[in-house]
Design a protein around this motif. Structure first.
Motif, PDB file in Angstrom:
ATOM      1  N   TRP A 157       0.820  -1.208   0.000  1.00  0.00           N
ATOM      2  CA  TRP A 157       0.000   0.000   0.000  1.00  0.00           C
ATOM      3  C   TRP A 157       0.857   1.263   0.000  1.00  0.00           C
ATOM      4  CZ3 TRP A 157       0.898   3.249   3.959  1.00  0.00           C
ATOM      5  CH2 TRP A 157       1.308   2.730   5.179  1.00  0.00           C
ATOM      6  N   GLN A 192      -5.837   2.193  -0.642  1.00  0.00           N
ATOM      7  CA  GLN A 192      -4.558   1.644  -0.200  1.00  0.00           C
ATOM      8  C   GLN A 192      -4.895   0.299   0.428  1.00  0.00           C
ATOM      9  OE1 GLN A 192      -2.825   4.956   2.085  1.00  0.00           O
ATOM     10  NE2 GLN A 192      -1.502   5.335   0.322  1.00  0.00           N
ATOM     11  N   ARG A 225      -4.152  -1.293   4.072  1.00  0.00           N
ATOM     12  CA  ARG A 225      -3.613  -0.338   5.045  1.00  0.00           C
ATOM     13  C   ARG A 225      -4.504  -0.314   6.281  1.00  0.00           C
ATOM     14  NH1 ARG A 225      -1.415   5.810   4.060  1.00  0.00           N
ATOM     15  NH2 ARG A 225      -0.746   6.119   6.217  1.00  0.00           N
ATOM     16  N   ASP A 247      -3.919   1.844   9.298  1.00  0.00           N
ATOM     17  CA  ASP A 247      -4.165   3.188   9.821  1.00  0.00           C
ATOM     18  C   ASP A 247      -4.855   4.029   8.750  1.00  0.00           C
ATOM     19  OD1 ASP A 247      -1.759   3.203   8.275  1.00  0.00           O
ATOM     20  OD2 ASP A 247      -1.260   5.145   9.113  1.00  0.00           O
ATOM     21  N   ARG A 248      -5.477   5.103   9.169  1.00  0.00           N
ATOM     22  CA  ARG A 248      -6.262   5.941   8.275  1.00  0.00           C
ATOM     23  C   ARG A 248      -5.516   7.251   8.028  1.00  0.00           C
ATOM     24  NH1 ARG A 248     -10.900   4.890   7.311  1.00  0.00           N
ATOM     25  NH2 ARG A 248     -12.672   6.088   6.696  1.00  0.00           N
ATOM     26  N   PRO A 249      -5.008   7.449   6.803  1.00  0.00           N
ATOM     27  CA  PRO A 249      -4.306   8.704   6.529  1.00  0.00           C
ATOM     28  C   PRO A 249      -5.300   9.861   6.446  1.00  0.00           C
ATOM     29  CG  PRO A 249      -4.583   7.479   4.502  1.00  0.00           C
ATOM     30  CD  PRO A 249      -5.081   6.594   5.627  1.00  0.00           C
ATOM     31  N   ASP A 250      -4.838  11.055   6.751  1.00  0.00           N
ATOM     32  CA  ASP A 250      -5.707  12.224   6.672  1.00  0.00           C
ATOM     33  C   ASP A 250      -5.212  13.111   5.537  1.00  0.00           C
ATOM     34  OD1 ASP A 250      -7.445  14.305   7.011  1.00  0.00           O
ATOM     35  OD2 ASP A 250      -6.586  14.998   8.902  1.00  0.00           O
ATOM     36  N   PHE A 264     -10.844   7.794   2.119  1.00  0.00           N
ATOM     37  CA  PHE A 264      -9.891   6.691   2.221  1.00  0.00           C
ATOM     38  C   PHE A 264     -10.624   5.362   2.321  1.00  0.00           C
ATOM     39  CE2 PHE A 264      -7.761   3.666   5.105  1.00  0.00           C
ATOM     40  CZ  PHE A 264      -6.713   3.303   4.267  1.00  0.00           C
ATOM     41  N   CYS A 265     -10.180   4.394   1.521  1.00  0.00           N
ATOM     42  CA  CYS A 265     -10.685   3.020   1.610  1.00  0.00           C
ATOM     43  C   CYS A 265      -9.497   2.066   1.581  1.00  0.00           C
ATOM     44  CB  CYS A 265     -11.625   2.707   0.442  1.00  0.00           C
ATOM     45  SG  CYS A 265     -13.160   3.642   0.455  1.00  0.00           S
ATOM     46  N   ASN A 266      -9.572   0.997   2.367  1.00  0.00           N
ATOM     47  CA  ASN A 266      -8.481   0.015   2.369  1.00  0.00           C
ATOM     48  C   ASN A 266      -8.877  -1.296   1.703  1.00  0.00           C
ATOM     49  OD1 ASN A 266     -10.114  -1.107   4.306  1.00  0.00           O
ATOM     50  ND2 ASN A 266      -8.594  -1.075   5.941  1.00  0.00           N
ATOM     51  N   LYS A 277     -14.929  -1.622   0.750  1.00  0.00           N
ATOM     52  CA  LYS A 277     -15.198  -0.280   1.294  1.00  0.00           C
ATOM     53  C   LYS A 277     -15.522   0.703   0.176  1.00  0.00           C
ATOM     54  CE  LYS A 277     -14.315  -1.275   5.628  1.00  0.00           C
ATOM     55  NZ  LYS A 277     -15.379  -1.434   6.580  1.00  0.00           N
ATOM     56  N   GLN A 316     -18.891   3.059  -0.353  1.00  0.00           N
ATOM     57  CA  GLN A 316     -18.867   4.507  -0.604  1.00  0.00           C
ATOM     58  C   GLN A 316     -19.684   4.860  -1.851  1.00  0.00           C
ATOM     59  OE1 GLN A 316     -17.670   7.111   1.189  1.00  0.00           O
ATOM     60  NE2 GLN A 316     -17.263   5.583   2.759  1.00  0.00           N
TER      61      GLN A 316
END
Length: 186
Positions: free
Chosen positions: A33, A156, A159, A161-164, A171-173, A177, A181
């Motif tokens: 990722w 990603q 992944r 953790d959730r990037p901001d 964000f979807c991993n 997901k 959305q």
């Protein structure tokens, strides 16, 4: 609805190939990722990124790529409710490899058209084709948007953790997901 989808790292798992290449050639362990151009190039350097890219994005590398988990089923499902376009940073000369990969994986008929963003931007292409959604694994294509009606989804895969990247980037991993959305906006 028109949905623009990146190919490498979003449909075909070029990032997994990059991660393996980096481990084999540099001895570094980088999760797949984290192998988009924006995140990977600062780690490995531009002089290494080019030969790695040649290995991964050529015909042999492209055809060796696995699918990003769930991508093919998601394409088949989405193609029943939307028009799908592949919008890639690949040069025109390497788009046939992505087309061949999709054909070999029985998903070419899900895609309306292919577009290279070389010499343009993915945002501009999305405006031209009337896309309401852009799905990409590289945040640089999502944060540089001037298209207020475009839902921008960062995938990603895996992944934790959730990037901001601000409220404009979702964000979807996983593809699961992403489908959730898209269901919210359709």
């Amino acid at each position: 609805m028109v949905i623009a989808i990146d190919f490498d790292g979003t449909i075909g798992d070029a990032n997994k190939l990059k991660s393996a290449w980096i481990q084999e050639n540099l001895g570094l362990v980088i999760p797949s990722w984290q192998c988009s151009y924006t995140e990977c190039e600062p780690i490995v350097g531009a002089e290494v990124h080019k030969p790695m890219g040649d290995s991964v994005y050529g015909r042999e590398g492209t055809l060796r790529a696995e699918e990003v988990a769930g991508a093919l089923d998601a394409l088949r499902l989405l193609s029943k409710m939307a028009t799908l376009h592949v919008v890639t940073a690949r040069p025109e000369s390497r788009i046939p490899f992505a087309r061949e990969w999709l054909e070999l994986n029985s998903a070419l008929d899900c895609i309306e058209a292919f577009h290279s963003s070389v010499g343009s931007t993915k945002d501009a292409i999305c405006a031209e084709i009337g896309a309401s959604v852009l799905i990409d694994d590289d945040v640089r294509h999502l944060t540089e948007s001037e298209n207020p009606g475009l839902t921008r989804i960062l995938l990603q895969d895996g992944r934790v953790d959730r990037p901001d990247h601000g409220p404009e980037v979702v964000f979807c991993n996983s593809w699961e997901k992403i489908l959730e959305q898209i269901d919210k906006i359709s």
